[in-house]
Write a protein that holds these residues in place. Structure first.
Motif, short mmCIF file in Angstrom:
data_model
loop_
_atom_site.label_atom_id
_atom_site.label_comp_id
_atom_site.label_asym_id
_atom_site.label_seq_id
_atom_site.Cartn_x
_atom_site.Cartn_y
_atom_site.Cartn_z
N LYS A 8 -5.31 -3.38 3.07
CA LYS A 8 -4.54 -3.46 4.32
C LYS A 8 -3.42 -4.50 4.18
O LYS A 8 -3.50 -5.40 3.34
N GLN A 51 -2.29 0.18 -3.34
CA GLN A 51 -3.07 0.29 -2.11
C GLN A 51 -4.57 0.34 -2.36
O GLN A 51 -5.35 0.17 -1.42
N SER A 96 -2.18 1.68 4.66
CA SER A 96 -2.46 0.24 4.61
C SER A 96 -2.15 -0.46 5.93
O SER A 96 -2.39 -1.66 6.08
#
Length: 177
Positions: A8, A51, A96
């Protein structure tokens, strides 16, 4: 099936320029498979290796995106060219930064050249959503998030929304890209 956790906003790996892939081996083939399985599980249009915490210049794209006639599902070491100055402005989100969509200006048409997991050269000529996806995922490889492409009002809205999200990090940095 290996579905990996998606990092994230706030995770430092998302802000680093990824390293070019140099070895086209079984480990890379496994990474491509894991990236694709994670993308398919998420229901997204694309997913870049950073990611999932891997700082390599590689991303997966949904092979069913409109315009993806080759059905290519991954791209390694991409380079982008823009055949014209036409732009598009429309909603964009990011796995994300879940649940947040903002109008983002991108180029309408793109020519992407790179490699497959076997090291074979590949080219995609994309427009519309496919072009948006390729540009978005290539940005990830450069440490750029779509929020960095917002105007001041968009940045203010996104920071406020992220701050209210259950998954929010302690601190969010917006880059001046």
């Amino acid at each position: 099936m290996t579905v990996l956790s998606i990092r994230k906003i706030g995770d430092p790996v998302l802000r680093q320029a990824a390293v070019s892939v140099a070895s086209f081996d079984a480990e890379l083939a496994t990474l491509v498979k894991d990236l694709n399985e994670t993308l398919m599980d998420s229901g997204g249009a694309g997913l870049a290796a950073p990611q999932i915490g891997v700082s390599l210049r590689l991303f997966a794209i949904n092979p069913n995106l409109p315009g993806n006639d080759s059905k290519l599902d991954h791209f390694i070491n991409p380079g982008l060219e823009f055949p014209d100055d036409e732009e598009q402005n429309g909603p964009e989100g990011c796995l994300s930064i879940p649940g947040i969509y903002l109008d983002t200006r991108r180029r309408m048409n793109v020519v992407a050249r790179g490699l497959t997991k076997h090291g074979d050269p590949v080219q995609i000529v994309g427009n519309g959503l496919l072009a948006r996806c390729i540009q978005h995922e290539t940005d990830h490889l450069d440490g750029v998030l779509f929020v960095d492409r917002q105007d001041a009002d968009g940045i203010e809205r996104i920071l406020r929304t992220i701050g209210e999200a259950a998954w929010a990090p302690e601190r969010v940095k917006i880059s001046p890209h």
